[in-house]
Design a protein around this motif. Structure first.
Motif, PDB file in Angstrom:
ATOM      1  N   PRO A 123       0.835  -1.203   0.000  1.00  0.00           N
ATOM      2  CA  PRO A 123       0.000   0.000   0.000  1.00  0.00           C
ATOM      3  C   PRO A 123       0.868   1.250   0.000  1.00  0.00           C
ATOM      4  N   GLY A 124       0.445   2.229  -0.767  1.00  0.00           N
ATOM      5  CA  GLY A 124       1.161   3.493  -0.764  1.00  0.00           C
ATOM      6  C   GLY A 124       2.095   3.642  -1.947  1.00  0.00           C
ATOM      7  N   LEU A 125       2.266   2.567  -2.725  1.00  0.00           N
ATOM      8  CA  LEU A 125       3.087   2.663  -3.921  1.00  0.00           C
ATOM      9  C   LEU A 125       2.285   2.111  -5.094  1.00  0.00           C
TER      10      LEU A 125
ATOM     11  N   PHE B 397       1.476   4.606   7.523  1.00  0.00           N
ATOM     12  CA  PHE B 397       0.098   4.324   7.112  1.00  0.00           C
ATOM     13  C   PHE B 397      -0.142   2.847   6.767  1.00  0.00           C
ATOM     14  N   PRO B 398       0.752   2.197   6.015  1.00  0.00           N
ATOM     15  CA  PRO B 398       0.471   0.797   5.674  1.00  0.00           C
ATOM     16  C   PRO B 398       0.436  -0.119   6.902  1.00  0.00           C
ATOM     17  N   ILE B 399       1.202   0.204   7.940  1.00  0.00           N
ATOM     18  CA  ILE B 399       1.225  -0.674   9.123  1.00  0.00           C
ATOM     19  C   ILE B 399      -0.013  -0.453   9.973  1.00  0.00           C
ATOM     20  N   VAL B 400      -0.456   0.805  10.059  1.00  0.00           N
ATOM     21  CA  VAL B 400      -1.597   1.108  10.934  1.00  0.00           C
ATOM     22  C   VAL B 400      -2.696   1.835  10.153  1.00  0.00           C
ATOM     23  N   PRO B 401      -3.334   1.138   9.224  1.00  0.00           N
ATOM     24  CA  PRO B 401      -4.339   1.831   8.397  1.00  0.00           C
ATOM     25  C   PRO B 401      -5.511   2.402   9.187  1.00  0.00           C
ATOM     26  N   LEU B 407      -6.570   9.197  12.547  1.00  0.00           N
ATOM     27  CA  LEU B 407      -5.715  10.378  12.720  1.00  0.00           C
ATOM     28  C   LEU B 407      -6.049  11.444  11.677  1.00  0.00           C
ATOM     29  N   ILE B 408      -6.257  11.007  10.445  1.00  0.00           N
ATOM     30  CA  ILE B 408      -6.599  11.983   9.404  1.00  0.00           C
ATOM     31  C   ILE B 408      -7.937  12.652   9.731  1.00  0.00           C
ATOM     32  N   THR B 476       1.973  -1.825  16.511  1.00  0.00           N
ATOM     33  CA  THR B 476       0.729  -2.566  16.353  1.00  0.00           C
ATOM     34  C   THR B 476      -0.424  -1.605  16.115  1.00  0.00           C
ATOM     35  N   GLU B 477      -1.472  -2.123  15.508  1.00  0.00           N
ATOM     36  CA  GLU B 477      -2.646  -1.326  15.187  1.00  0.00           C
ATOM     37  C   GLU B 477      -3.358  -0.890  16.468  1.00  0.00           C
ATOM     38  N   ILE B 478      -4.093   0.176  16.368  1.00  0.00           N
ATOM     39  CA  ILE B 478      -4.881   0.703  17.487  1.00  0.00           C
ATOM     40  C   ILE B 478      -5.838  -0.394  17.967  1.00  0.00           C
TER      41      ILE B 478
END
Lengths: 725, 515
Positions: A123-125, B397-401, B407-408, B476-478
């Motif tokens: 994701p992101g690329l 962002f990719p680790i914690v979508p 956050l956004i 880790t994700e929220i």
């Protein structure tokens, strides 16, 4: 269901799709695009119903569809928000619905739905391609599906909501809401591939640059609201009394009337959103986003919204004008628009990235519309807004298709070439015929190819208006811009599609799937047919066959219907010459450009080409003029010097001084005097006691001697005191 | 039931103290039990304040749920409480944020019991300020809130970090921050206390309702000075105390330190509610007690507000510490509150003033939501990475979508994106102030522009760009509990952004009746 209810409902399906995808469908790619495209289809359907009703209604300008509800309590009254479809918004709704639906559909193919997952995609690329092996055991690299497929459809759904909200609004505040939601989506989608530093920089640049315009616009809205007590279009723009008051009262600022000042404040919002000079710098960088985004947000809808707004506020800009003369606000608008149109067209000539050429072309064409509004060509501006939306969306989608085809070739050959650089293309007409023919139609429409294309009719109307009302400066500028437009368009077509492939990748390019080509074909129809609605009645030979319906319809939005311009051969001739001449010149210069050859313009005028290629160095100038000083002010001046240095310094100094004063009090008052006195008493008594302890011997003889001496001593004392007076 | 409904406000005020007492009897080792009881107990004041909200009649003049009892009869100070639309909004904000903050502090491991007890005492202190109608008690509660906050920062604040003060001397950052917070606020309160006592002695009462009618009309001489001079001095004594709390530029430098060093929940409450005490002081005391002085000095106050808006935004942009960035954003946002108040003070009674005040009060509520949300989100990532330095993150962002999306969303609310809450209040302030302080409002737009710059800077450094591989597998994700903390805030942000009438109507009526 009443027509008003339908209007209220139009923006909702896409935002519903957004929430559904984000919350529930974010792992299911097919469901995501079904939701998004389905929502777009529903909105499209509603829009068409409304549009159909609108054009069948008699005297629609006087009796538009309106409906409103109280929303914000303010003092003793409520601020009402609502929906309104009048001729201008009906026409806008038409092209918005079509382009949005087409681009939603296109996105499915663009993001490689149905292709395998990439080998190293994350994701992101952008997807890097997947390796598959066929039945014969050969391995191929093929395009892979976008890893954030669902997210893309969620974002464009939210975007569509913003755009529809803007169009159906009956007041400037909800227009602003839609405006900013689109700004957010633009930010998120430019940075869709946020892993690339260039995309990350572009997303911020886009948001902040447009925000410069937005804060001025917010002031304009606040000003208008306080001056009139409302933000409703009808109550302001359709009321002679309000306009007259605003137009004749001085604002006390540069001699502008209140209407003029508000109009200009709002117009700065347009300058930001529609990427007009001097806030144009963000749009070319916005091409970092996926191509459907460039087509929808940065060509057909969002940047058009800026122009839509300025058309909307035209009564404000022109309020207080003597007949025929331009107000000072209009002069500013006309200047910015005309200047931008020419300025951006010159840059477009020297760009090699297929999308960047189109980006500058968009800036230039938007400048056309802004200039048209500036000289009072109300209907012509709206006309060009609509035709441009169709053919520019077509061109962007076409360029996306080209890039897609090229990427296929790049993956197939394993070459390391830029699939967006037109110098690497060539000869694609044979590989991608549908893309070629539709792109050709779009390109000719953009150039204003006479009689056939929509672009010709709308552009011609602007030129005719400028000429007819005697704005020669604007006329010449725009004509020059049109010449350049035709030139760079043909340069683009020639480099991309004509001649022979200049790279192996171009040789292996492949036509794209139907989800991408079908929208191209539909948009191509509009790129031609949209112009027929507005053929001037007195046009030689074909004028009057189709009535000039558009002029009547859009013109009725205004309180005072604008008159159609009388026919004149000079602007028509100019239109013919610049379009055909530019196209021919573009073909002549760029046909058969060999592999690895220099751009002919670069060869002829290397200095000018360099300046144009570097976009007049605006990025560099802004960087040293605004970005760096702002960083310095925030990081060094405010944070380090003012807060940490001066203010905290004073606080610390006070703390230090208090500490010192405390220390002084302790060292010189408390310890020696207060404590000293106490200590002295205690210590003195102790010492005294210790000193006289020696006489406490416990022997009776000593005490007796002591008593004797004491008595003797007192006797002597007594004697002296009593008898020796 | 009668007891409940007759004493609803008193109950709302003192249940936190009762909760603190209850917690006292749970053994310290039962951390889980303490946490959960604290959370459940904190829902009671929330329930009470919801009952207040729904039982409140917005169109009724004056204060509601009033109660009065003798407290300190010798000096005519009484226990007099009551709410109007403005204070009720703040009560709701306080009781809403406290459970969320407690839920956010489940990660606290040391001295959980003392921590939770202090938290409840803090809540009571804040509620007291919002509901009392007696000047002396107002001061008591005003000061009372400081003590728990001091300990929360001092004991549970961030462990790392040093701050250089003067001559190269350094001290632990949290000691520095808590000390600065305490001393600074106390210094401001000094003048406030003197002024309150003076008013009490002169007027013979501390009851606000009586003072509102009597004090502004007072004429003649006092202590050998003209009343005007005395009032002007007292006015500034009040203003400085409240300005420090808000904080208004240039009294703001305690804030970034205190917010940054406080534990996550502490920052949430600090930004969410404590800053509102200052703004509330302006609304409840300064405007009604000093209408003439407030109008006279409104220009100066508006100037300071604009400075706060602009320099708050600039300073925020200049930070590399994520939490400090968010902390400075409070200076920027609260500047709008003060701008609205200043404009209203200048043009009291006009529709513009009314709109500006509506905006100011709503901005207080909105900032409570978004600042608490932002501090919480900073805390979430800090708990996992143990760093707040923006340059240490990157491309997360990719680790914690899910975290990224939240956050956004919250950042956009803080930025004032139309469709979310912040926009409504900022727009109202701008709209109200424009005709009154045209130039100030225009200059404040520079601050609004830079609000965008710092918010995007935060997002850019945390979420976007090339992935910092260091965190792969560590971050880790929220988790569900954390999502539960932030979701109510997000719902409110969206709700107010889309349909502000439910809260704005209450505020609007209250403002209309008061001024």
């Amino acid at each position: 269901m009443t027509i008003e209810t339908i209007i209220w409902l139009i923006p909702l399906p896409p935002v519903l799709a957004f929430f559904l995808i984000v919350l529930f469908a974010n792992r299911n790619k097919a469901l995501s695009h079904i939701l998004a495209v389905g929502a777009a289809l529903l909105s499209w359907l509603g829009s068409m119903v409304v549009f159909w009703q609108a054009i069948r209604t008699e005297h629609f300008g006087e009796h538009p569809f309106v409906s409103s509800i109280p929303w914000l309590p303010s003092g003793d009254s409520w601020f009402r928000i609502g929906v309104q479809i009048d001729p201008l918004s009906a026409a806008t709704l038409f092209f918005v619905a079509w382009t949005i639906l087409m681009i939603f559909l296109y996105s499915i193919g663009y993001h490689n739905y149905g292709q395998p997952k990439g080998d190293h995609d994350r994701p992101g690329l952008p997807p890097h391609g997947a390796t598959i092996s066929d039945a014969h055991g050969h391995t191929h690299t093929v395009p892979s599906i976008e890893p954030m497929y669902s997210r893309f459809f969620a974002f464009i759904g939210l975007f569509a909501f913003g755009m529809y909200t803007l169009v159906v609004s009956d007041n400037l505040l909800t227009l602003f809401v839609g405006w900013e939601i689109m700004g957010l989506c633009s930010y998120l989608l430019i940075g869709f591939w946020y892993g690339k530093p260039s995309a990350r920089a572009a997303m911020i640049k886009a948001f902040i640059t447009t925000r410069v315009g937005d804060v001025f616009m917010l002031l304009g809205i606040a000003y208008l609201y306080s001056a009139t007590g409302t933000l409703n279009y009808r109550e302001i723009f359709y009321s002679e009394e309000v306009l007259h008051t605003l137009g004749t009262t001085s604002s006390g600022f540069l001699g502008l009337s209140i209407a003029g000042l508000i109009g200009l404040l709002l117009f700065i919002g347009t300058v930001g959103k529609s990427a007009q000079w001097p806030l144009h710098v963000w749009l070319p960088d916005a091409m970092e986003g996926p191509t459907p985004v460039s087509a929808m947000i940065h060509a057909a809808t969002m940047v058009s919204a800026g122009v839509y707004m300025v058309i909307r506020i035209f009564p404000l800009l022109s309020a207080g004008a003597d007949h025929g003369a331009l107000t000072s606000a209009m002069t500013v608008v006309a200047f910015i628009g005309a200047f931008t149109a020419l300025f951006a067209a010159t840059i477009a000539v020297a760009q090699n990235d297929i999308k960047r050429v189109l980006a500058y072309s968009t800036i230039s064409q938007l400048g056309y519309m802004v200039a048209a509004i500036g000289i009072g060509a109300y209907v012509a501006a709206a006309f060009h807004l609509i035709t441009h939306a169709f053919f520019k969306a077509l061109l962007f989608l076409g360029s996306g298709s080209v890039i897609h085809g090229m990427e296929h070739g790049v993956l197939h050959t394993g070459q390391h070439v830029d699939p967006q650089d037109m110098l690497n293309m060539g000869g694609l007409r044979k590989k991608m015929p549908i893309t070629f023919w539709t792109f050709l139609i779009g390109g000719f429409a953009l150039s204003g190819f006479p009689l056939v294309t929509a672009g010709f009719w709308s552009k011609d109307e602007i030129l005719a208006d400028a000429f007819g009302h005697g704005h020669l400066g604007v006329f010449i500028t725009l004509a020059l811009a049109a010449l350049l437009t035709a030139f760079y368009t043909m340069r683009q077509i020639t480099l991309t599609f004509l001649g022979e492939p200049r790279t192996e990748s171009a040789h292996h390019a492949k036509e794209t799937p139907w989800t991408m080509t079908a929208p191209l074909v539909i948009l191509a129809v509009f790129a031609v047919a949209a112009g027929w609605a507005g053929i001037p009645e007195h046009f030689p030979a074909i004028g009057g066959i189709v009535p000039n319906w558009f002029h009547e319809f859009i013109g009725s939005t205004l309180l005072e219907h604008p008159k159609a311009i009388d026919f004149n051969f000079i602007p028509l001739l100019v239109s013919f010459i610049v379009a055909l001449g530019g196209l021919y010149a573009g073909w002549l210069v760029y046909k058969g450009l060999p592999v690895g050859a220099q751009d002919p313009i670069e060869r002829a005028a290397p200095q000018i080409h360099k300046v144009l290629k570097n976009k007049y160095y605006f990025d560099e100038i802004y960087d040293s003029l605004f970005v760096k000083p702002a960083n310095w002010i925030s990081e060094v001046f405010t944070s380090r010097w003012m807060d940490m240095g001066v203010i905290d310094g004073i606080l610390h100094w006070v703390a230090f001084a208090s500490g010192r004063i405390g220390g002084f009090l302790r060292d010189y008052i408390d310890l020696p005097i207060v404590n000293g006195f106490g200590d002295m008493i205690g210590e003195g008594t102790k010492r005294f006691g210790r000193a006289i302890r020696v006489i406490q011997t416990g022997r009776i003889q000593n005490y007796m001697i002591g008593a004797l001496f004491t008595i003797a001593a007192f006797s002597v004392l007594f004697y002296y005191l009593v008898f020796n007076r | 039931m009668d007891f409940l409904s007759n004493n609803l406000l008193t109950l709302t005020l003192f249940t936190p103290a009762l909760a603190a007492v209850l917690l006292f009897f749970i053994p310290s080792e039962e951390k889980r039990l303490i946490r959960w009881s604290a959370f459940v107990l904190s829902l009671i004041p929330l329930a009470f304040s919801l009952a207040l909200w729904f039982g409140f009649n917005p169109s009724q003049q004056g204060f509601q749920f009033e109660q009065k009892a003798d407290w300190y009869a010798a000096i005519n100070s009484s226990y007099h409480i009551g709410v109007d639309g403005i204070s009720l909004t703040m009560v709701l904000l306080t009781t809403l944020l406290t459970p969320l903050a407690i839920l956010a502090s489940f990660g606290i491991k040391d001295n959980v019991k003392s921590y939770m007890i202090l938290f409840f005492l803090l809540e009571m202190g804040m509620l007291g300020v919002f509901v009392v109608l007696d000047l002396l008690l107002f001061f008591v509660f005003w000061e009372f809130g400081l003590v728990p906050m001091y300990f929360l920062i001092n004991q549970w604040g961030s462990e790392k970090g040093e701050r250089e003060i003067f001559a190269g001397r350094k001290m632990p950052a949290r000691t520095y921050a808590s000390f600065k917070f305490m001393i600074y606020t106390m210094a401001g309160s000094l003048g406030l206390l003197l002024a309150i006592q003076m008013i009490g002695v002169v007027a013979g009462t501390f009851d606000m309702l009586e003072l509102f009618t009597r004090w502004p009309l007072l004429e003649g001489t006092l202590f050998g000075l003209s009343t005007g001079t005395v009032k002007a001095i007292a006015f500034w004594a009040f203003v400085v105390a409240f300005a420090i709390k808000v904080p208004v530029w240039p009294f703001h430098t305690w804030l970034p330190d205190a917010h940054t060093e406080a534990p996550t929940a502490g920052s949430m409450i600090l930004a969410g509610v404590l800053l509102k005490l200052g703004a509330y002081g302006f609304l409840r005391l300064v405007l009604p007690l000093y209408p003439v002085e407030a109008k006279y000095y409104a220009g100066a106050l508006g100037f300071l507000a604009v400075m706060a808006i602009i320099f708050g935004a600039f300073a925020s942009t200049g930070q590399d510490d994520f939490k400090r960035l968010v902390a400075y954003s409070s200076v920027n946002h609260m500047g709008f509150v003060v701008l609205g108040i200043a404009a209203a003070a200048f043009a009291r009674g006009t529709e513009n003033a009314n709109i500006a005040l509506n905006g100011a009060v709503l901005q207080m509520f909105n900032h409570g939501l978004s600042a608490a949300g932002m501090f919480f989100l900073v805390g979430v990532i800090y708990e996992r990475t143990h760093t707040r330095n923006l340059n240490d993150f990157g491309g997360l962002f990719p680790i914690v979508p899910v975290y990224g999306g939240i956050l956004i969303f919250t950042s956009m609310a803080s930025l004032g994106l139309p469709g979310l809450n912040g926009f409504i209040s900022e727009f109202l302030v701008v709209r109200g102030s424009w005709p009154i302080f045209t130039v100030y409002t225009a200059i404040a737009m520079l601050g609004l522009l830079f609000t965008g710059v710092y918010i995007l800077k935060g997002l850019k450094k945390v979420l976007h760009g090339p992935l910092n591989e260091h965190w792969v597998g560590h971050l880790t994700e929220i988790n569900a509990r954390e999502v539960f903390v932030i979701v109510p805030l997000m719902v409110l942000m969206l709700w107010i952004g889309v349909w502000p009438a439910w809260i704005l109507d209450v505020i609007n009526r209250a403002v209309g009746m008061l001024f």
